[in-house]
Design an enzyme around this catalytic site. Structure first.
Site, short mmCIF file in Angstrom:
data_model
loop_
_atom_site.label_atom_id
_atom_site.label_comp_id
_atom_site.label_asym_id
_atom_site.label_seq_id
_atom_site.Cartn_x
_atom_site.Cartn_y
_atom_site.Cartn_z
N CYS A 156 6.14 -8.43 118.82
CA CYS A 156 5.11 -9.46 118.88
C CYS A 156 3.68 -8.92 118.93
O CYS A 156 3.19 -8.41 117.93
CB CYS A 156 5.40 -10.41 120.03
SG CYS A 156 4.59 -12.01 119.78
N HIS B 172 11.32 -12.01 120.65
CA HIS B 172 11.29 -11.66 122.07
C HIS B 172 12.65 -11.96 122.65
O HIS B 172 13.58 -12.32 121.99
CB HIS B 172 10.34 -12.61 122.82
CG HIS B 172 8.92 -12.34 122.63
ND1 HIS B 172 8.28 -11.27 123.18
CD2 HIS B 172 7.97 -13.05 121.99
CE1 HIS B 172 6.99 -11.34 122.89
NE2 HIS B 172 6.78 -12.40 122.16
#
Ligand code: GLN
Length: 245
Positions: A93, A191
Site C-alpha cells: 500500500c 493489506h
C-alpha cells in the site's frame, strides 16, 4: 539457514498490522528449519546492500508516508542495487506507492518515490475500500486481501501487474490491474495482512529470499488448513462485494 529481512520504517508504516506479514514469514521459515533475522531500517539508517535477502515496507496514511518519503529517496540507489542483485522485496500500500516514481497525495503534495517500480500514483477524493481477489496467472494462483487507498496507481510502460483483478478495485479501479512486480520485487495494495491468507505467496517470497541467501529454495509443504480456509472466506467476500463505491 538464516534469512535476513530488512524491515523499512516499522515505526511509521504499519497500518492494519502489516507487520503481521513478518510474523507469517518468520513462522513458516521456522517450521522448515530456517531462521528469519529481522532488522529494522529506519530514518537515517544505511541500507546494508548484499546483507539483506528480503526487504519489507508496509502501508501508512499520507502523513506517515510524507515523514519517510525523503529519507527513502536517499536510500533509492541502494535499494535498486539490492533488487538488481536479486534480493526480494515486498511493499504494501503506502510503501508500494513510494516504490514508484512519485505519489501525489490527497492534499496535492508530491512525495518522491524511488523509481524501483515503473509506476506513479495520484490520489483522488474517493477512497477505494473493500475485499479484493486477484488472479496471478504468472504463478497459477490467486491472492485474496483487503484494500483501502485514495491513490490511483498507473503502471508505466514495461510494468507487470502483480495480478488481474477478479473482484475489487485494484491499482486504479479501471485498468483491471493490481500491484506490480519486477525481478523479485512485489508491490500491492493488499493489506489484511496479506500473507496469513495467501500462504503460497509467503512461501514464494521465502524461497526467493533463500535463493538470495544461497540456500536450498525448496520448502517442505505445510498443512495450511486454517490458511486455506482464510483464503476461501476472503475470496468469497471479495466475490460478493468487492470493488463497489
Ligand atoms: N496514503 C495512501 C492512500 O490512501 C496509502 C494508504 C494505505 O497505506 N492504506 O492512497
Amino acid at each position: 539457514m538464516k534469512i535476513r529481512v530488512g524491515h523499512l520504517y516499522p515505526d511509521y508504516l504499519n497500518i492494519y498490522a502489516d507487520r503481521g506479514n513478518i510474523a507469517v514469514l518468520s513462522e513458516r521459515a521456522r517450521l522448515r528449519g530456517h531462521e528469519l533475522a529481522v532488522q529494522a531500517i529506519g530514518i537515517h539508517d544505511a541500507v546494508p546492500v548484499g546483507e539483506i535477502d528480503l526487504f519489507y515496507i508496509g502501508g501508512g496514511q499520507d502523513r506517515e508516508q510524507a515523514l519517510v518519503a525523503h529519507d527513502l529517496a536517499g536510500k533509492a540507489s541502494a535499494l535498486r542495487e539490492a533488487v538488481e542483485s536479486d534480493a526480494a522485496f515486498l511493499a504494501v500500500c503506502g510503501g508500494y506507492q513510494l516504490l514508484g516514481r512519485y505519489y501525489r497525495d490527497v492534499a496535492g503534495h508530491e512525495q518522491p518515490g524511488i523509481g524501483l517500480l515503473p509506476l506513479h500514483t495520484i490520489a483522488d477524493k474517493r477512497r477505494m475500500i473493500g475485499d479484493v481477489l486477484l488472479d496471478c496467472a504468472w504463478a497459477g494462483q490467486t491472492l485474496a486481501g483487503f484494500e483501502n487507498h485514495a491513490g490511483r496507481t498507473i503502471l508505466d510502460e514495461g510494468a507487470e501487474p502483480l495480478g488481474r483483478v477478479v473482484s475489487g478495485f485494484g491499482n486504479d479501479g479501471e485498468s483491471g490491474h493490481e500491484g506490480a512486480r519486477y525481478r523479485r520485487a512485489y508491490g500491492t495494495y493488499l493489506h489484511g495482512p496479506l500473507l496469513p491468507r495467501n500462504p503460497w505467496f509467503a512461501d514464494h517470497l521465502l524461497s526467493e529470499a533463500l535463493a538470495h541467501a544461497g540456500g536450498p529454495t525448496e520448502l517442505r509443504p505445510l498443512r495450511d488448513e486454517l490458511e486455506h480456509d482464510a483464503h476461501t472466506i476472503s475470496a468469497a467476500r471479495a466475490r460478493a462485494r468487492g470493488g463497489k463505491f
